[in-house]
Structure formats: C-alpha cells, structure tokens
Design a protein around this motif. Structure first.
Motif, short mmCIF file in Angstrom:
data_model
loop_
_atom_site.label_atom_id
_atom_site.label_comp_id
_atom_site.label_asym_id
_atom_site.label_seq_id
_atom_site.Cartn_x
_atom_site.Cartn_y
_atom_site.Cartn_z
N LYS A 122 9.38 -5.21 -4.46
CA LYS A 122 8.97 -3.82 -4.23
C LYS A 122 7.98 -3.36 -5.30
O LYS A 122 6.95 -2.75 -4.99
CB LYS A 122 10.20 -2.90 -4.22
CG LYS A 122 9.87 -1.44 -3.92
CD LYS A 122 11.14 -0.61 -3.80
CE LYS A 122 10.81 0.84 -3.46
NZ LYS A 122 12.03 1.67 -3.30
N MET A 129 4.05 -2.29 -4.72
CA MET A 129 3.59 -0.95 -5.12
C MET A 129 2.43 -1.03 -6.12
O MET A 129 1.51 -0.21 -6.08
CB MET A 129 4.76 -0.16 -5.70
CG MET A 129 5.81 0.20 -4.65
SD MET A 129 7.20 1.17 -5.28
CE MET A 129 6.41 2.76 -5.53
N TYR A 182 3.24 -4.42 6.20
CA TYR A 182 3.85 -3.20 6.74
C TYR A 182 5.35 -3.39 6.95
O TYR A 182 6.16 -2.52 6.65
CB TYR A 182 3.18 -2.81 8.06
CG TYR A 182 1.89 -2.05 7.92
CD1 TYR A 182 1.85 -0.79 7.31
CD2 TYR A 182 0.69 -2.59 8.41
CE1 TYR A 182 0.65 -0.09 7.19
CE2 TYR A 182 -0.51 -1.90 8.28
CZ TYR A 182 -0.52 -0.66 7.68
OH TYR A 182 -1.70 0.03 7.56
N MET A 223 7.10 -3.34 3.61
CA MET A 223 7.13 -1.97 3.08
C MET A 223 8.24 -1.15 3.74
O MET A 223 8.97 -0.42 3.08
CB MET A 223 5.77 -1.31 3.31
CG MET A 223 4.66 -1.86 2.42
SD MET A 223 3.01 -1.33 2.94
CE MET A 223 3.14 0.47 2.81
N LYS A 224 8.38 -1.31 5.06
CA LYS A 224 9.43 -0.59 5.78
C LYS A 224 10.80 -1.03 5.31
O LYS A 224 11.69 -0.21 5.05
CB LYS A 224 9.28 -0.83 7.28
CG LYS A 224 10.30 -0.08 8.13
CD LYS A 224 10.04 -0.30 9.61
CE LYS A 224 11.06 0.46 10.46
NZ LYS A 224 10.83 0.25 11.91
N GLY A 270 11.59 0.27 1.82
CA GLY A 270 11.60 1.73 1.65
C GLY A 270 10.35 2.30 1.01
O GLY A 270 10.37 3.37 0.41
N ILE A 271 9.23 1.58 1.13
CA ILE A 271 7.96 2.07 0.59
C ILE A 271 7.30 2.90 1.67
O ILE A 271 7.05 2.42 2.78
CB ILE A 271 7.04 0.88 0.17
CG1 ILE A 271 7.74 0.04 -0.88
CG2 ILE A 271 5.72 1.40 -0.34
CD1 ILE A 271 7.00 -1.24 -1.22
N LYS A 272 7.00 4.14 1.38
CA LYS A 272 6.43 5.03 2.39
C LYS A 272 5.11 4.50 2.91
O LYS A 272 4.29 3.97 2.15
CB LYS A 272 6.23 6.43 1.82
CG LYS A 272 7.56 7.14 1.51
CD LYS A 272 7.32 8.55 1.00
CE LYS A 272 8.67 9.25 0.71
NZ LYS A 272 8.44 10.63 0.21
N GLN A 273 4.91 4.64 4.21
CA GLN A 273 3.73 4.05 4.86
C GLN A 273 2.61 5.07 5.05
O GLN A 273 1.84 4.99 5.99
CB GLN A 273 4.13 3.43 6.19
CG GLN A 273 5.11 2.29 6.05
CD GLN A 273 5.36 1.59 7.37
OE1 GLN A 273 4.57 1.67 8.29
NE2 GLN A 273 6.47 0.88 7.46
N GLY A 274 2.49 5.99 4.18
CA GLY A 274 1.42 6.99 4.30
C GLY A 274 0.13 6.51 3.72
O GLY A 274 -0.49 7.14 2.86
N TYR A 275 -0.30 5.31 4.17
CA TYR A 275 -1.51 4.71 3.65
C TYR A 275 -2.46 4.42 4.79
O TYR A 275 -2.11 4.48 5.95
CB TYR A 275 -1.20 3.39 2.91
CG TYR A 275 -0.18 3.57 1.81
CD1 TYR A 275 -0.56 4.20 0.62
CD2 TYR A 275 1.11 3.10 1.95
CE1 TYR A 275 0.36 4.36 -0.40
CE2 TYR A 275 2.03 3.27 0.93
CZ TYR A 275 1.66 3.88 -0.24
OH TYR A 275 2.58 4.05 -1.25
#
Length: 452
Positions: A407, A411, A439, A442-443, A446-451
């Motif tokens: 993670k 990041m 992707y 990331m899901k 728990g890494i937010k996918q607002g990229y």
C-alpha cells in the motif's frame, strides 16, 4: 485387477453412499470402519490399496491420527470431511494426503478426485519416468540457470508437460510464473494450439463471467454482440489463470464446474459447450491461508493443486544471477541496437550482493534500463538500494505486513505521478503493471480511486 478401497467413516448413510459410488465406478470396497481401531483391524486383514478417511470418527482417535499410521505403512489415503477450519486444515496438510474432498459432493467429484490422487501417488513413486519426454536433454527457452533449485523446476516441467493434469505454479511476484506456464504449454501435446493468458486480478468483478465464459448477444445491457470467452478461445489448448487467488468465491464455483465437467455455458445462453482445455494456474498467495480464512474454496484448491511447482526466489538461486544478467544484456542490447556486451566485475558483485525483492522481473528491468543509459560497451556500476537505505520497515516494533508495504509503495508511486493512474507518466507505467491490475490492488488495499 480392481483397486481395493477401505472406507473409514462413522456416518452409516455417508459410508454406504460412498460404497455404492465406488462399486459402480469399478472399485472393490474391502470394508467400512467407523473408528481407528476398526480401521486398523481391516487394514491388517484386507490390505486395501487406498483409504478414504473422515476426520471425526468414533472413539478417542481421529482420522488425522490414523493418517500418520497410514504414512508409516506407505498406504495412500485421501480425506473426505466437512471440517475445514484453519487448525484442522493445518493438521491435515502435515499428513500429506493425496486429496481432500469437502462434503457434500457428487459421484463424479469423487471419481475425479480418486484419479487425481492416484496420479499424485504415481508421480511421487516416480511412475512417470516412462512418459514421452523427447525433452530430456532439451533446454527450455527463457528459463535460464543451472542452480539445483531451478533444475528441480525444469525437471517438474518436463514431467508434467506431456500429461493433461492441471498445474499450480507457486512463487513470489517476479519469479517467472508466466514463463513456466508457457514452457509447460510449449512442451505439451497442445503446443500447436493457443495458450490464453488471463490475469485474474485485472478482471472487473462484474465482467469476470463474461470474460471467462463469454456471453450471448443481448445477455445484459450493452451486450450488443456475441462474445467468445477465454475458455472457448483456449479450446484444445492451454489457459493460464494468473493470480488465481484474486478470483471471488462466486467465480471460483463456476471455475470448479469447468474443471469437473469440462464444459461451459455462455452468459445469457442455455447451450452447454464442451471444451478441452489444459488449466495452468499461478499465485503468489498462500492458498492454504486463503482457504482457512474463507476466501478460497478448499475443493477448488485441491483440484488445482494436483501438480504444484514452487518457484524459488532469485535470492535463493544467486548462482544464476550472472547467467540471467548476461541473457538480459544480450536481449536488450539487440533490441536497443546498442553495442553493450559486458558487465564489469564490480557491477556483477553488486548484483550478487543484492537481495532482489522484485526477483527476476526487477533484475530484467534493471538491466534494460542500464543498457539504455550505458555510454560504453560495458556496464560499470548499478544504482541499487543499499541495505542501510532500505531497512526492514516496522510498525510499533513489529515488521510491516506485505499488504502494508504494498500500500505504501503504491501511494508513493501515485504521489510521484500526481495521482495519475493510467496512461503515459501514470503510476501503472511507473510500477510496470496493467492499469486495471493497479486499480484492483488500490480497491483491495483501500486506496481511494479519485485519480485520473
């Protein structure tokens, strides 16, 4: 001569059903025992060829206790049980069974599992030395090295390639699992037909069934045409299911059916399609742990784990580093059309001293990069992390888990790329993975996918 089987099961109805199935399939049932004491007596009197073994039995001793005795007698066995908690699974694994079936099951499942168990037992005894192996003295393209660990892998590839059985390739990321899958296909009877590669981690959950099994026109909104799935594409060939541990449970059920029935049904269709596909799967996860924690089906694990091949980490086969480095040097010098033909002794020593957390993939990328940067015909030095600048990461005095480190790594890549995931200059390119795989990770992490 019919193989003789002893059933060790304390539930009469289950034991009787087993007997009926086995007799119908051509086996000879030598008896039914409901306890370890009864089983010992029947083993001495009837001398069976195989034992079907439940775990929970009458009396103080369990099937696992009996399994250790069967090991001493060199009498092959497989478990049939409804008990699949982690403690039991670990105890079962320690006895090295030739199979494990989960109750309830169908007659076909039982017969196939017995065939698999017999295959594993024969292979353990060396019964496959007479297989058609025109490859005995043949090198395998792309598998480089002479270390004992690698030679063991190569020997297993040559043994299993001519067979039709499923293969499970185990090993850390970057150890060459896909290369081994291609080698198995290239040395198989299916080599003139396609090998279809599927990265299970990159499949969107909502489209897994469509991707693997295809769909009919109009099966769902947006299904504007017939789609042939990966299994149909691989008919009469091989399908390589990479990162099999990433498949969700509902997809595992469908995959198990394909393994058992050798048939598929397209999404939205009502026609059953027979297929002839060799399945090779791979994972860098501990599937035993995934089973124990309820994320992977035990019956699917045993169906895939007929012939496991464990790939060593690069740091476990350091004697192969020089040969691998020169192989990649020649490959990338030719593709880049650069006159780079040597690695200095000091640079080679750097490679030998490094621990290679990214394994062969990391070494390959390092050589490729340095070929492009080289200003002379020799690579004189590598820019590698030193042990002092790359300490073991800790949390509250304890080592971080692989997921925590992964993670952080993702990041940092996203931060470097200003949050961009895909496309030129994106984190996927930097991390050398497919955007969909990134992707998915990331899901999961728990890494937010607002990229982008």
């Amino acid at each position: 001569m019919k193989e003789k089987i002893l059933i060790v099961e304390d539930e009469f109805i289950v034991a009787n059903d087993l007997k009926i199935m086995l007799v119908k399939a051509g086996y000879q049932v030598t008896g039914i025992a409901s306890s370890v004491v009864q089983a010992r007596k029947l083993i001495g009197e009837k001398r069976p060829d195989w034992v079907l073994l439940d775990i929970m039995l009458k009396g103080d001793l369990t099937g696992i206790d009996l399994a250790w005795e069967l090991r001493e007698l060199q009498l092959p066995f497989l478990y049939i049980s409804a008990n699949t908690n982690q403690t039991t699974l670990e105890a079962v694994k320690a006895t090295h069974p030739y199979g494990f079936m989960v109750k309830p099951f169908r007659e076909r499942d039982l017969i196939v599992m017995l065939d698999i168990a017999r295959y594993r037992f024969d292979q353990e005894k060396g019964a496959f030395t007479a297989l058609p192996t025109a490859t005995e003295n043949q090198e395998i393209e792309g598998i480089i090295g002479t270390s004992p660990l690698l030679q063991d892998v190569i020997e297993k590839i040559k043994i299993v390639a001519p067979a039709e059985t499923s293969v499970l390739i185990l090993g850390e990321s970057g150890t060459g699992k896909e290369r081994v899958a291609h080698a198995i296909h290239d040395l198989s009877l299916h080599k003139s037909n396609p090998i279809v590669v599927v990265n299970c981690a990159a499949l969107p959950h909502s489209l897994i069934e469509s991707e693997l099994f295809g769909h009919e026109k109009g099966a769902f909104t947006g299904a504007n045409a017939l789609r042939i799935g990966k299994f149909e594409q691989a008919d009469n060939g091989t399908i390589f299911l990479d990162e099999i541990g990433e498949l969700p449970l509902d997809s595992q059920v469908k995959l198990l059916r394909v393994l058992q029935e050798k048939e598929i049904q397209r999404l939205g269709g009502n026609k059953t399609i027979k297929i002839n596909v060799r399945i090779v799967a791979a994972t860098n996860r501990s599937l035993e742990k995934e089973v124990a924690e309820g994320r992977f089906r035990l019956d699917l694990y045993y169906r895939l784990n007929v012939f496991p091949i464990q790939l060593p980490a690069l740091k476990e086969r350091r004697e192969d580093i020089e040969a691998l480095s020169l192989y990649f040097l020649k490959k990338y010098a030719a593709s880049a059309r650069k006159n780079v033909s040597a690695i200095s002794a000091s640079a080679l020593e750097q490679l030998l001293q490094y621990d290679w957390p990214g394994n062969i993939r990391e070494l390959e990328h390092l050589i490729e990069r340095n070929v492009l940067l080289a200003k002379t015909t020799e690579i004189e030095k590598f820019d590698l992390p030193s042990p002092a600048s790359n300490p073991v990461q800790m949390i509250s005095g304890q080592m971080k888990s692989m997921e925590e480190m992964e993670k952080e790594h993702i990041m940092k890549a996203l931060e470097t790329c200003d949050g961009k995931v895909s496309g030129p200059g994106g984190a996927a390119e930097l991390l050398k993975m497919q955007p969909q795989t990134l992707y998915s990770k990331m899901k999961k992490l728990g890494i937010k996918q607002g990229y982008n």
